[in-house]
Design an enzyme around this catalytic site. Structure first.
Site, PDB file in Angstrom:
ATOM      1  N   ASP A   9       0.836  -1.204   0.000  1.00  0.00           N
ATOM      2  CA  ASP A   9       0.000   0.000   0.000  1.00  0.00           C
ATOM      3  C   ASP A   9       0.875   1.261   0.000  1.00  0.00           C
ATOM      4  O   ASP A   9       0.368   2.381  -0.120  1.00  0.00           O
ATOM      5  CB  ASP A   9      -1.019  -0.001   1.151  1.00  0.00           C
ATOM      6  CG  ASP A   9      -0.362  -0.084   2.512  1.00  0.00           C
ATOM      7  OD1 ASP A   9       0.867  -0.256   2.583  1.00  0.00           O
ATOM      8  OD2 ASP A   9      -1.093   0.022   3.517  1.00  0.00           O
ATOM      9  N   SER A  10       2.209   1.068   0.080  1.00  0.00           N
ATOM     10  CA  SER A  10       3.142   2.181  -0.123  1.00  0.00           C
ATOM     11  C   SER A  10       2.942   2.777  -1.515  1.00  0.00           C
ATOM     12  O   SER A  10       3.383   3.895  -1.781  1.00  0.00           O
ATOM     13  CB  SER A  10       4.587   1.707   0.052  1.00  0.00           C
ATOM     14  OG  SER A  10       4.829   0.534  -0.704  1.00  0.00           O
ATOM     15  N   ASP A  37      -1.277  -5.983  -0.602  1.00  0.00           N
ATOM     16  CA  ASP A  37      -1.631  -5.384   0.688  1.00  0.00           C
ATOM     17  C   ASP A  37      -3.119  -5.092   0.796  1.00  0.00           C
ATOM     18  O   ASP A  37      -3.742  -4.622  -0.175  1.00  0.00           O
ATOM     19  CB  ASP A  37      -0.889  -4.049   0.841  1.00  0.00           C
ATOM     20  CG  ASP A  37       0.169  -4.091   1.911  1.00  0.00           C
ATOM     21  OD1 ASP A  37       0.109  -4.968   2.797  1.00  0.00           O
ATOM     22  OD2 ASP A  37       1.078  -3.239   1.850  1.00  0.00           O
ATOM     23  N   LYS A  44      -1.730  -9.291   2.440  1.00  0.00           N
ATOM     24  CA  LYS A  44      -0.992  -8.916   3.655  1.00  0.00           C
ATOM     25  C   LYS A  44      -1.814  -7.896   4.425  1.00  0.00           C
ATOM     26  O   LYS A  44      -2.461  -7.040   3.817  1.00  0.00           O
ATOM     27  CB  LYS A  44       0.380  -8.326   3.298  1.00  0.00           C
ATOM     28  CG  LYS A  44       1.129  -7.762   4.520  1.00  0.00           C
ATOM     29  CD  LYS A  44       2.578  -7.445   4.228  1.00  0.00           C
ATOM     30  CE  LYS A  44       2.848  -6.086   3.660  1.00  0.00           C
ATOM     31  NZ  LYS A  44       2.389  -4.949   4.493  1.00  0.00           N
ATOM     32  N   GLU A  47      -1.722  -5.462   8.317  1.00  0.00           N
ATOM     33  CA  GLU A  47      -0.932  -5.010   9.464  1.00  0.00           C
ATOM     34  C   GLU A  47      -1.652  -5.307  10.767  1.00  0.00           C
ATOM     35  O   GLU A  47      -2.877  -5.120  10.860  1.00  0.00           O
ATOM     36  CB  GLU A  47      -0.666  -3.499   9.344  1.00  0.00           C
ATOM     37  CG  GLU A  47       0.192  -3.153   8.139  1.00  0.00           C
ATOM     38  CD  GLU A  47       0.485  -1.657   8.014  1.00  0.00           C
ATOM     39  OE1 GLU A  47       0.227  -0.888   8.962  1.00  0.00           O
ATOM     40  OE2 GLU A  47       0.974  -1.269   6.926  1.00  0.00           O
ATOM     41  N   GLU A  72       8.858  -4.926  10.588  1.00  0.00           N
ATOM     42  CA  GLU A  72       9.367  -3.632  10.098  1.00  0.00           C
ATOM     43  C   GLU A  72       9.810  -2.729  11.257  1.00  0.00           C
ATOM     44  O   GLU A  72       9.128  -2.650  12.294  1.00  0.00           O
ATOM     45  CB  GLU A  72       8.272  -2.915   9.286  1.00  0.00           C
ATOM     46  CG  GLU A  72       8.733  -1.532   8.802  1.00  0.00           C
ATOM     47  CD  GLU A  72       7.853  -0.888   7.743  1.00  0.00           C
ATOM     48  OE1 GLU A  72       6.875  -1.527   7.296  1.00  0.00           O
ATOM     49  OE2 GLU A  72       8.174   0.254   7.356  1.00  0.00           O
TER      50      GLU A  72
HETATM   51  O1  KIV Z   1       3.506  -1.184   1.707  1.00  0.00           O
HETATM   52  C1  KIV Z   1       4.658  -1.638   1.684  1.00  0.00           C
HETATM   53  O2  KIV Z   1       5.450  -1.354   0.777  1.00  0.00           O
HETATM   54  C2  KIV Z   1       5.052  -2.543   2.759  1.00  0.00           C
HETATM   55  C3  KIV Z   1       6.474  -3.010   2.800  1.00  0.00           C
HETATM   56  C4  KIV Z   1       7.432  -1.942   2.940  1.00  0.00           C
HETATM   57  C5  KIV Z   1       6.687  -4.108   3.775  1.00  0.00           C
HETATM   58  O3  KIV Z   1       4.264  -2.889   3.573  1.00  0.00           O
END
Ligand code: KIV
Length: 280
Positions: free
Chosen positions: A51-52, A90, A120, A122, A189
């Site tokens: 989600d980055s 994500d 994924k 969190e 992280e």
């Molecule tokens: O969103 C992302 O890029 C991440 C990674 C940096 C682990 O969660």
């Protein structure tokens, strides 16, 4: 343009990643687009559509700018480009925290509409119910504990975890909860190095470190950070393996100069009747 992927490669599944615990380090990078997925696919074990993407490609201040639709669109693009790597997408903030039922509905959309190998999310102890429910719906889950970018507003910034005994105990409880809930791997992280190493020893699923420890079972970085495309400050844990900022700035400067001087387009880049053919 036609999408031509190698057909001989076998896709790395989540079970293969799980079995890599304690073996050769698992190589992971983020990817958000079709061309980058194609370039990275031969070199990595796992591609994360993080989600980055909301910050890196869309210019949002935090990952809270990501939506389910955004993650699905980028997940589809990466799946078109990656034939071999295990692709994880994500779950964006707001798509799973309310209840296990909400988490399953969102995971089903991501999994079904992208064809990815896993999702994924969190959270640790607080999200164990969500993880267990998604796994029970036959969708593999990667966990993410330690510094959780979706909690940046609540935490008051990107804060390293594991500095106090109390926090270390909470991190270990989170890791064990994610493992017990059935996740196949766990991103750790932004933690003190020894804490990430200790978590790696305590759980039977692979840990994927980012700002964590060289003892983790694998490593991940954000692709734009790793190739030197990030224009703002990069965190201490990033190693830049290339300087694409300079490469792009130099190319743009040369192009601008050649357009202004009419050096571009030259004879090689225009069509004449003598060339024959009608392909551009
Ligand atoms: O969103 C992302 O890029 C991440 C990674 C940096 C682990 O969660």
């Amino acid at each position: 343009m036609a999408t031509q992927l190698p057909t001989t490669d076998i896709r790395i599944g989540t079970e293969l990643i799980r079995r890599r615990k304690g073996a050769t380090p698992i190589v992971c990078l983020t990817a958000y687009t079709y061309p980058i997925a194609r370039l990275l696919d031969p070199h990595v074990d796992l591609l994360l559509v993080g989600d980055s993407v909301a910050m890196v490609l869309h210019g949002h201040e935090t990952t809270l700018g990501a939506s389910l639709e955004m993650m699905i669109a980028h997940g589809q693009a990466v799946m078109r480009g990656a034939a071999r790597a295990c692709v994880v997408v994500d779950m964006p903030a707001g798509s799973y925290e309310d209840s296990p039922a909400q988490a399953v509905a969102s995971a089903r959309r991501i999994f079904g509409e992208t064809g990815c190998q896993a999702v994924k999310l969190e959270g640790g102890v607080d999200m164990a119910g969500q993880i267990a429910a998604i796994v029970a719906a036959d969708i593999p889950v990667m966990g993410h504990i330690g510094l959780q970018p979706q909690s940046v507003e609540k935490d008051g910034g990107y804060k390293i975890k594991g500095r106090t005994d109390e926090n270390v105990a909470a991190l270990i409880a989170d890791a064990l909860a994610v493992e017990t809930a059935g996740a196949f791997s766990l991103v750790v992280e932004g933690t003190i190095e020894t804490v990430a190493a200790d978590i790696t020893r305590r759980i039977a699923i692979p840990t994927i470190g980012i700002g964590a420890s060289g003892d983790c079972d694998g490593q991940i970085l954000v692709i734009d950070d790793m190739v030197g495309l990030t224009v703002d400050r990069v965190p201490k844990f990033v190693k830049e393996y290339a300087d694409l900022r300079s490469v792009i700035a130099h190319a743009a400067e040369r192009y601008a100069s050649e357009v202004r001087s009419r050096e571009f387009p030259g004879r090689a880049h225009v069509f004449s009747k003598a060339d024959g053919g009608d392909e551009a």
